[in-house]
Design an enzyme around this catalytic site. Sequence first.
Site, PDB file in Angstrom:
ATOM      1  N   LYS A   1      29.110  25.568  66.240  1.00 15.54           N
ATOM      2  CA  LYS A   1      30.478  25.051  66.406  1.00 15.54           C
ATOM      3  C   LYS A   1      30.818  24.906  67.894  1.00 15.54           C
ATOM      4  O   LYS A   1      31.373  23.895  68.325  1.00 15.54           O
ATOM      5  CB  LYS A   1      31.457  26.018  65.726  1.00 15.54           C
ATOM      6  CG  LYS A   1      32.915  25.811  66.069  1.00 15.54           C
ATOM      7  CD  LYS A   1      33.463  24.536  65.484  1.00 15.54           C
ATOM      8  CE  LYS A   1      34.949  24.386  65.805  1.00 15.54           C
ATOM      9  NZ  LYS A   1      35.491  23.127  65.349  1.00 15.54           N
TER      10      LYS A   1
ATOM     11  N   CYS B   1      39.960  22.156  70.222  1.00 19.96           N
ATOM     12  CA  CYS B   1      38.502  22.347  70.114  1.00 19.96           C
ATOM     13  C   CYS B   1      37.783  22.068  71.428  1.00 19.96           C
ATOM     14  O   CYS B   1      37.286  22.977  72.077  1.00 19.96           O
ATOM     15  CB  CYS B   1      37.926  21.443  69.019  1.00 19.96           C
ATOM     16  SG  CYS B   1      38.355  21.973  67.370  1.00 19.96           S
TER      17      CYS B   1
END
Length: 404
Positions: A205, A259
């Site tokens: 991720k 993110c």
Amino acid sequence: MSKRPSVVMIGLGYIGLPTAALIAQNKTYVHGVDINPSVVETINQGKIHIVEPELDTAVAEAVKEGYLRAATTPVEANTYLIVVPTPFKAKNEPDISFVEAATRAVVPLLKKDDLYIIESTSPVGTTEKMMQLIYTERPELDGKINIAYCPERVLPGNVMYELVHNDRVIGGVNEKATEKALAFYKQFIKGALHKTNARTAEMCKLVENASRDVQIAFANELSLICDKADINVWELIDLANKHPRVNILQPGCGVGGHCIAVDPYFIVAEYPMESKIIGTAREINNYKSFWCAEKVQTAKLEFELKHGRKPSIALMGLAFKPNIDDLRESPAKYIAQKVLQNANNEAYYIVEPNITDHKVFKLTPYKDAAKQADIIAFLVAHDEFKTLEIAEDKVVLDFCGVFK
């Protein structure tokens, strides 16, 4: 709710709520948990507190049919999903206290064979830390529940589609947990599910977003060079990308969102000596926002010298990317704040067509702002801006390629 939920979703934000709605659409009872009582109340009325296409319909249906209910505390279930924020402490160090608090909230409810999954972006090793916490508090469950990490990888504005169709990485703390998590996601995800371990899934991720950040930093660095070299960066990138093996991204006024602007720090904080490119990319992308604010300042002074009066300035866009309402970690918001800090009685028009009002900024409709301002600085390439007719006497600062 008519029966015991099989899924407890802790965190009903930009990822938690769409995921809860998706699971509920598959006729699975979901008990959503959020610490904000007004979020809970909104959802229980079948409404939503965030802007995301198709989410309103999904939540309204799920609540109406009784498959989704929200509360401020968890209840007993078979599957627990942790989808809470992981903010920063000082010096860009990740703060996993929300993940820990969410975990502590479900620890008393856990029973043999339950599935516990973290989806929150986390530093490598977080899933193992939470496993230790659970087994320390409930030693009788040691090795008897299934613990896994499964990060989301969706694009705001297209979340409902991507949740179903994107591939996912599933990393359990052991093979049994991986298989159990895989079986859970298989019920409502059509994308391929890739098995690994928890540590690799956590790093995966972070690496996905760090990779994007590095590539954007390259484009932003080019824009700084081209500005000095008097070259149109958009034309340059377009021409360079005609090469069969070159694919340069588009520059902007920095990098935002929860993110790409954040996740690389999770790697840099843990591995500072090894992550040189990743760390420098963060610096370049942060500097680009500062540079854009300085450019607005310079244009303001030049206008004043030339015309003998203070200009009016339109700052076009506050979201972290085009065509969404999400302002988290937004470089445009930072630029607006920075420019306003240096304000000296000029008129400012702050524009964000995707939100109706803002606690700090007084918003102006985009057409009015473009008409009234002397200097127009494009900070986000919203679709609305691309159709604007702009008078020739305006000073235009296009930081995001609205008029490439």
